[in-house]
Structures are given as C-alpha cells and as structure tokens.
Design a protein around this motif. Sequence first.
Motif, PDB file in Angstrom:
ATOM      1  N   LEU A  22       0.834  -1.197   0.000  1.00 11.34           N
ATOM      2  CA  LEU A  22       0.000   0.000   0.000  1.00 11.34           C
ATOM      3  C   LEU A  22       0.871   1.249   0.000  1.00 11.34           C
ATOM      4  O   LEU A  22       1.854   1.332   0.730  1.00 11.34           O
ATOM      5  N   TYR A  23       0.494   2.208  -0.803  1.00 12.75           N
ATOM      6  CA  TYR A  23       1.252   3.459  -0.875  1.00 12.75           C
ATOM      7  C   TYR A  23       0.500   4.548  -0.109  1.00 12.75           C
ATOM      8  O   TYR A  23       0.124   5.578  -0.646  1.00 12.75           O
ATOM      9  N   THR A  24       0.283   4.284   1.166  1.00  8.15           N
ATOM     10  CA  THR A  24      -0.415   5.236   2.020  1.00  8.15           C
ATOM     11  C   THR A  24       0.005   4.996   3.463  1.00  8.15           C
ATOM     12  O   THR A  24       0.517   3.925   3.804  1.00  8.15           O
ATOM     13  N   ASN A  25      -0.211   5.990   4.312  1.00  3.97           N
ATOM     14  CA  ASN A  25       0.124   5.841   5.724  1.00  3.97           C
ATOM     15  C   ASN A  25      -0.887   4.930   6.407  1.00  3.97           C
ATOM     16  O   ASN A  25      -2.101   5.082   6.230  1.00  3.97           O
ATOM     17  N   LEU A  26      -0.391   3.999   7.181  1.00  3.16           N
ATOM     18  CA  LEU A  26      -1.264   3.081   7.906  1.00  3.16           C
ATOM     19  C   LEU A  26      -1.679   3.699   9.238  1.00  3.16           C
ATOM     20  O   LEU A  26      -0.906   4.426   9.858  1.00  3.16           O
ATOM     21  N   PRO A  27      -2.908   3.422   9.692  1.00  2.21           N
ATOM     22  CA  PRO A  27      -3.351   3.969  10.980  1.00  2.21           C
ATOM     23  C   PRO A  27      -2.558   3.381  12.138  1.00  2.21           C
ATOM     24  O   PRO A  27      -2.105   2.232  12.086  1.00  2.21           O
ATOM     25  N   VAL A  28      -2.402   4.170  13.174  1.00  2.13           N
ATOM     26  CA  VAL A  28      -1.693   3.718  14.376  1.00  2.13           C
ATOM     27  C   VAL A  28      -2.577   2.753  15.151  1.00  2.13           C
ATOM     28  O   VAL A  28      -3.773   2.986  15.326  1.00  2.13           O
ATOM     29  N   TRP A  29      -2.009   1.660  15.618  1.00  5.39           N
ATOM     30  CA  TRP A  29      -2.758   0.734  16.461  1.00  5.39           C
ATOM     31  C   TRP A  29      -2.932   1.347  17.852  1.00  5.39           C
ATOM     32  O   TRP A  29      -2.007   1.957  18.399  1.00  5.39           O
ATOM     33  N   GLU A  30      -4.112   1.152  18.426  1.00  2.16           N
ATOM     34  CA  GLU A  30      -4.417   1.715  19.739  1.00  2.16           C
ATOM     35  C   GLU A  30      -4.991   0.645  20.664  1.00  2.16           C
ATOM     36  O   GLU A  30      -5.799  -0.181  20.242  1.00  2.16           O
ATOM     37  N   VAL A  31      -4.584   0.702  21.923  1.00  6.47           N
ATOM     38  CA  VAL A  31      -5.126  -0.179  22.957  1.00  6.47           C
ATOM     39  C   VAL A  31      -5.424   0.652  24.201  1.00  6.47           C
ATOM     40  O   VAL A  31      -4.567   1.404  24.670  1.00  6.47           O
ATOM     41  N   ILE A  32      -6.642   0.523  24.708  1.00  9.25           N
ATOM     42  CA  ILE A  32      -7.015   1.164  25.971  1.00  9.25           C
ATOM     43  C   ILE A  32      -7.563   0.078  26.891  1.00  9.25           C
ATOM     44  O   ILE A  32      -8.503  -0.635  26.536  1.00  9.25           O
ATOM     45  N   ILE A  33      -6.963  -0.057  28.066  1.00  9.54           N
ATOM     46  CA  ILE A  33      -7.388  -1.066  29.042  1.00  9.54           C
ATOM     47  C   ILE A  33      -7.669  -0.372  30.367  1.00  9.54           C
ATOM     48  O   ILE A  33      -6.814   0.336  30.902  1.00  9.54           O
ATOM     49  N   ASP A  34      -8.877  -0.559  30.875  1.00  8.69           N
ATOM     50  CA  ASP A  34      -9.280   0.048  32.147  1.00  8.69           C
ATOM     51  C   ASP A  34      -9.787  -1.026  33.100  1.00  8.69           C
ATOM     52  O   ASP A  34     -10.413  -2.004  32.681  1.00  8.69           O
ATOM     53  N   GLY A  35      -9.540  -0.813  34.373  1.00  2.00           N
ATOM     54  CA  GLY A  35     -10.071  -1.700  35.399  1.00  2.00           C
ATOM     55  C   GLY A  35     -10.583  -0.881  36.563  1.00  2.00           C
ATOM     56  O   GLY A  35     -10.045   0.188  36.862  1.00  2.00           O
ATOM     57  N   GLU A  36     -11.624  -1.358  37.209  1.00  2.00           N
ATOM     58  CA  GLU A  36     -12.150  -0.650  38.375  1.00  2.00           C
ATOM     59  C   GLU A  36     -12.716  -1.632  39.388  1.00  2.00           C
ATOM     60  O   GLU A  36     -13.184  -2.719  39.035  1.00  2.00           O
ATOM     61  N   ILE A  37     -12.640  -1.245  40.647  1.00  2.00           N
ATOM     62  CA  ILE A  37     -13.224  -2.038  41.729  1.00  2.00           C
ATOM     63  C   ILE A  37     -14.689  -1.647  41.854  1.00  2.00           C
ATOM     64  O   ILE A  37     -15.014  -0.478  42.067  1.00  2.00           O
ATOM     65  N   LEU A  38     -15.578  -2.626  41.722  1.00  2.00           N
ATOM     66  CA  LEU A  38     -17.007  -2.358  41.786  1.00  2.00           C
ATOM     67  C   LEU A  38     -17.573  -2.531  43.188  1.00  2.00           C
ATOM     68  O   LEU A  38     -18.498  -1.822  43.583  1.00  2.00           O
ATOM     69  N   TYR A  39     -17.027  -3.485  43.929  1.00  5.08           N
ATOM     70  CA  TYR A  39     -17.630  -3.816  45.225  1.00  5.08           C
ATOM     71  C   TYR A  39     -16.613  -4.548  46.087  1.00  5.08           C
ATOM     72  O   TYR A  39     -15.837  -5.369  45.582  1.00  5.08           O
ATOM     73  N   THR A  40     -16.580  -4.242  47.361  1.00  3.33           N
ATOM     74  CA  THR A  40     -15.720  -4.965  48.295  1.00  3.33           C
ATOM     75  C   THR A  40     -16.450  -5.177  49.612  1.00  3.33           C
ATOM     76  O   THR A  40     -17.306  -4.382  50.003  1.00  3.33           O
ATOM     77  N   ASN A  41     -16.123  -6.260  50.292  1.00  5.17           N
ATOM     78  CA  ASN A  41     -16.521  -6.451  51.684  1.00  5.17           C
ATOM     79  C   ASN A  41     -15.452  -7.298  52.353  1.00  5.17           C
ATOM     80  O   ASN A  41     -14.367  -7.479  51.799  1.00  5.17           O
ATOM     81  N   LYS A  42     -15.710  -7.836  53.515  1.00  7.35           N
ATOM     82  CA  LYS A  42     -14.668  -8.554  54.248  1.00  7.35           C
ATOM     83  C   LYS A  42     -14.351  -9.912  53.632  1.00  7.35           C
ATOM     84  O   LYS A  42     -13.373 -10.560  54.014  1.00  7.35           O
ATOM     85  N   THR A  43     -15.170 -10.354  52.673  1.00  7.81           N
ATOM     86  CA  THR A  43     -15.011 -11.687  52.107  1.00  7.81           C
ATOM     87  C   THR A  43     -14.584 -11.695  50.653  1.00  7.81           C
ATOM     88  O   THR A  43     -13.841 -12.567  50.224  1.00  7.81           O
ATOM     89  N   LEU A  44     -15.053 -10.727  49.869  1.00  7.89           N
ATOM     90  CA  LEU A  44     -14.745 -10.749  48.442  1.00  7.89           C
ATOM     91  C   LEU A  44     -14.496  -9.355  47.901  1.00  7.89           C
ATOM     92  O   LEU A  44     -14.809  -8.349  48.538  1.00  7.89           O
ATOM     93  N   ILE A  45     -13.933  -9.327  46.705  1.00  9.64           N
ATOM     94  CA  ILE A  45     -13.756  -8.087  45.966  1.00  9.64           C
ATOM     95  C   ILE A  45     -14.129  -8.353  44.517  1.00  9.64           C
ATOM     96  O   ILE A  45     -13.772  -9.387  43.952  1.00  9.64           O
ATOM     97  N   SER A  46     -14.897  -7.438  43.930  1.00  8.01           N
ATOM     98  CA  SER A  46     -15.386  -7.603  42.564  1.00  8.01           C
ATOM     99  C   SER A  46     -14.840  -6.484  41.686  1.00  8.01           C
ATOM    100  O   SER A  46     -14.848  -5.321  42.082  1.00  8.01           O
ATOM    101  N   MET A  47     -14.373  -6.852  40.506  1.00  6.01           N
ATOM    102  CA  MET A  47     -13.754  -5.893  39.593  1.00  6.01           C
ATOM    103  C   MET A  47     -14.306  -6.049  38.185  1.00  6.01           C
ATOM    104  O   MET A  47     -14.733  -7.136  37.786  1.00  6.01           O
ATOM    105  N   ALA A  48     -14.263  -4.954  37.438  1.00  5.21           N
ATOM    106  CA  ALA A  48     -14.613  -4.969  36.019  1.00  5.21           C
ATOM    107  C   ALA A  48     -13.385  -4.574  35.220  1.00  5.21           C
ATOM    108  O   ALA A  48     -12.700  -3.605  35.554  1.00  5.21           O
ATOM    109  N   MET A  49     -13.098  -5.333  34.178  1.00  6.79           N
ATOM    110  CA  MET A  49     -11.986  -5.028  33.279  1.00  6.79           C
ATOM    111  C   MET A  49     -12.545  -4.814  31.877  1.00  6.79           C
ATOM    112  O   MET A  49     -13.363  -5.608  31.393  1.00  6.79           O
ATOM    113  N   THR A  50     -12.119  -3.736  31.235  1.00  8.02           N
ATOM    114  CA  THR A  50     -12.575  -3.431  29.882  1.00  8.02           C
ATOM    115  C   THR A  50     -11.373  -3.133  28.999  1.00  8.02           C
ATOM    116  O   THR A  50     -10.364  -2.601  29.467  1.00  8.02           O
ATOM    117  N   SER A  51     -11.502  -3.487  27.741  1.00  5.17           N
ATOM    118  CA  SER A  51     -10.424  -3.181  26.801  1.00  5.17           C
ATOM    119  C   SER A  51     -11.008  -2.785  25.459  1.00  5.17           C
ATOM    120  O   SER A  51     -12.057  -3.281  25.046  1.00  5.17           O
TER     121      SER A  51
END
Length: 207
Positions: free
Chosen positions: A109-138
């Motif tokens: 190809l005789y053109t500029n190729l787009p830059v590859w991008e990655v975004i990864i986020d994680g957050e704690i949704l809920y915690t108590n004395k027994t468990l911890i719950s998280m969401a991961m997105t990409s």
Amino acid sequence: MFNTAPFRFLKIFGFILFVTVLYSCDKEVPLKFTETQIIDRDETTIEINIPKAEGHSEAAKQINSALSQFVNSVLNIENSYPINVDTKKSIAGFKKSYANFKTQMGNKLYTNLPVWEVIIDGEILYTNKTLISMAMTSGVNTGAAHGNLVFEFYNFDIKTGKQLTTKNLINDVQAFTILAKKYYDKELLSANESRISAFEAKAFEIP
C-alpha cells in the motif's frame, strides 16, 4: 468509549450479582489497592489503568496475576507468547506485531497506515470482608472499521485471591438468570439496531 447501552447493562448486572451475595460488609477489607498506570505513545498508542493489590500476600499475588493475564491477552494480538509473561514484554510484543504489519503492508500500500491503539481500564465495583469484585474493559483498534471491545468481571476471595464462580456466589442460578435477563432485555430496547443485532446473535446466559 465504554458508555454504551450494553456496557451499562453489564455494570447493572454486575451490581445485582454482587449485592445478592450472602456476605456481610461490616468490616474493613484488609487488602489495599493502588493503581497501575502505563501510557506508551510511540508508533502505537497504549493506555493501561488497572487496580493493583498491594503487599506480598498470596491473595495479592493471585489477584494481580489474573489482572495482568487479562492485560497480556489483549496485547497478544498474534497469540505468539504465553499470557503469563511480564506486561512489559506484552507491550513490546504488541509493538513488534504492529511493526511487522506495517512492513508487510507498506510494501503493498502506498499510504500511511493507521496507528494501532489499545485502551485497558479496570475498576473495583464492590468490596466487603469476604470478596472483591472488579470490572476489566479493553478497546483495541488495529485500523478496522470498528474497534474490538472486551468486558470481563472478576470476583475474588479476598483472603486467598481465588477467583469465585457464579455457583460460589448465587444459591439459585436459574432464578437469578431470569431476573438478570429482564434487565438485559430492557437495555436492548434502548440500544440502536447494530448493538441489538450484535447482542442477539447469542442466547442470553450468565457467565
């Protein structure tokens, strides 16, 4: 980027799942968390923001390992190495994949190729004395018309770091599935046609 109707449903579903767990939350969670942030803008764009369990306990190691494997699996575009490697190696591997792609396609190809991008986020949704719950997105964009979005939820035993399954959390999975599907269907009603078709391709099921 992740503020879509299906993702809002997933967060609602996650919240319902966590509040139905038969655990109390009257004591402070012993594990402490900070945030791992990596921003790498070179030939590719990589942004990572995920929780990190502090300390050297087995629980901290197990949780951090699971989150790192999620990150590495996203970066491992060509499935060319194990996902339990160091994240720095995964970043280097992602860049190498882009460099190889750019070299191969640049000869055609005789053109500029787009830059590859990655975004990864994680957050704690809920915690108590027994468990911890998280969401991961990409979100991964390698130049196609649409990027690739991935959502994953994790429930950890806070004492051991072991990942908990749905059966560990819900006494009556069948009844809970019926309840969750009502919220799922409600969210689909507010989504556009492309989102609806994407989510209707598979039958509804609890992870």
